[in-house]
Design a protein around this motif. Structure first.
Motif, PDB file in Angstrom:
ATOM      1  N   SER A  77       0.842  -1.206   0.000  1.00 46.62           N
ATOM      2  CA  SER A  77       0.000   0.000   0.000  1.00 46.62           C
ATOM      3  C   SER A  77       0.867   1.242   0.000  1.00 46.62           C
ATOM      4  O   SER A  77       1.960   1.256   0.559  1.00 46.62           O
ATOM      5  CB  SER A  77      -0.894   0.025   1.245  1.00 46.62           C
ATOM      6  N   GLY A 132      -3.309   8.512  -3.282  1.00 46.93           N
ATOM      7  CA  GLY A 132      -4.107   7.296  -3.156  1.00 46.93           C
ATOM      8  C   GLY A 132      -4.256   6.559  -4.456  1.00 46.93           C
ATOM      9  O   GLY A 132      -3.427   6.674  -5.355  1.00 46.93           O
ATOM     10  N   GLN A 133      -5.336   5.838  -4.547  1.00 49.61           N
ATOM     11  CA  GLN A 133      -5.524   4.902  -5.649  1.00 49.61           C
ATOM     12  C   GLN A 133      -6.138   5.545  -6.884  1.00 49.61           C
ATOM     13  O   GLN A 133      -6.768   6.596  -6.807  1.00 49.61           O
ATOM     14  CB  GLN A 133      -6.391   3.737  -5.195  1.00 49.61           C
ATOM     15  N   ASP A 137     -10.781   1.138  -7.694  1.00 46.36           N
ATOM     16  CA  ASP A 137     -10.802  -0.136  -6.966  1.00 46.36           C
ATOM     17  C   ASP A 137     -10.363  -1.330  -7.803  1.00 46.36           C
ATOM     18  O   ASP A 137     -10.278  -2.447  -7.293  1.00 46.36           O
ATOM     19  CB  ASP A 137     -12.218  -0.411  -6.423  1.00 46.36           C
ATOM     20  N   ASP A 146     -11.492   7.315  -8.833  1.00 46.66           N
ATOM     21  CA  ASP A 146     -10.982   7.973  -7.619  1.00 46.66           C
ATOM     22  C   ASP A 146     -10.044   9.117  -8.005  1.00 46.66           C
ATOM     23  O   ASP A 146     -10.183  10.238  -7.506  1.00 46.66           O
ATOM     24  CB  ASP A 146     -10.240   6.983  -6.717  1.00 46.66           C
ATOM     25  N   THR A 188     -12.397  10.718   2.296  1.00 46.97           N
ATOM     26  CA  THR A 188     -11.841   9.378   2.317  1.00 46.97           C
ATOM     27  C   THR A 188     -10.987   9.161   1.078  1.00 46.97           C
ATOM     28  O   THR A 188     -11.483   9.238  -0.042  1.00 46.97           O
ATOM     29  CB  THR A 188     -12.961   8.308   2.360  1.00 46.97           C
ATOM     30  N   LYS A 231      -8.393   6.336  -0.410  1.00 47.12           N
ATOM     31  CA  LYS A 231      -7.870   4.987  -0.230  1.00 47.12           C
ATOM     32  C   LYS A 231      -6.450   4.899  -0.784  1.00 47.12           C
ATOM     33  O   LYS A 231      -6.173   5.428  -1.859  1.00 47.12           O
ATOM     34  CB  LYS A 231      -8.737   3.971  -0.977  1.00 47.12           C
TER      35      LYS A 231
END
Length: 184
Positions: free
Chosen positions: A5, A138-139, A142, A155, A172, A174
């Motif tokens: 991650s 982040g990403q 998904d 995202d 939020t 991810k």
């Protein structure tokens, strides 16, 4: 396939400057040379990671969609090329050509830039605003290799839209997941 991650560094962090060679043009550039008027997307990636290979077409589409709107897009490879010669600058040039990457693809030979950004995986996305402050990390979305979720880039696209059009950003964020950076 290791699943690492990204490190979720604090929003508002100022983009570390760098001076790296672009494997597409053979010129050296700094962050200041390449940043966009509306913001800058830094992508740590490499040529062989299955996570990068899974998303590379979407990365190129995002770059093509948003560069005309003032977003600077910069890819950086920081992998150890002695252990992973497929990530060498020569192979980066070929990878860029094969994947129609026409934004800078920089080589971080010392790995100092990856350390300065606290990059952990490939792909690892850092979106900075026009004042070089971290706006999103982040990403892409998904989707992961083999998970059956279609690739959308939503995202990252939502974050870029929020930046460019002064919209609120979802709190939020991810972390990205990918292969670990191959440290020396």
């Amino acid at each position: 396939m290791a699943r690492t991650s990204s490190n979720m560094i604090p929003l508002g962090t100022i983009a570390p400057n760098f001076y790296l060679k672009d494997t597409n043009s053979n010129y050296e550039y700094s962050f200041e040379d390449l940043k966009g008027s509306k913001g800058t997307l830094i992508i740590f990636m490499c040529n062989h990671c299955p996570f990068v290979l899974h998303v590379i077409k979407e990365i190129v589409m995002i770059a093509n969609d948003y560069r005309v709107q003032g977003l600077g897009v910069i890819a950086i490879s920081s992998n150890d090329i002695e252990k992973f010669p497929q990530d060498s600058p020569k192979m980066m040039t070929e990878f860029a050509f094969e994947n129609k990457i026409d934004f800078p693809y920089l080589f971080d030979a010392t790995q100092e830039v990856a350390k300065a950004y606290d990059a952990a995986c490939t792909p690892d996305f850092f979106l900075f605003d026009g004042q070089n402050r971290l706006f999103y990390r982040g990403q892409l979305d998904d989707s992961r290799p083999g998970n059956g979720i279609p690739l959308s880039g939503n995202d990252l696209r939502s974050a870029i839209d929020a930046l460019i059009y002064n919209r609120s950003l979802n709190e939020t964020q991810k972390p990205s997941i990918g292969c670990n950076i191959k440290w020396k």
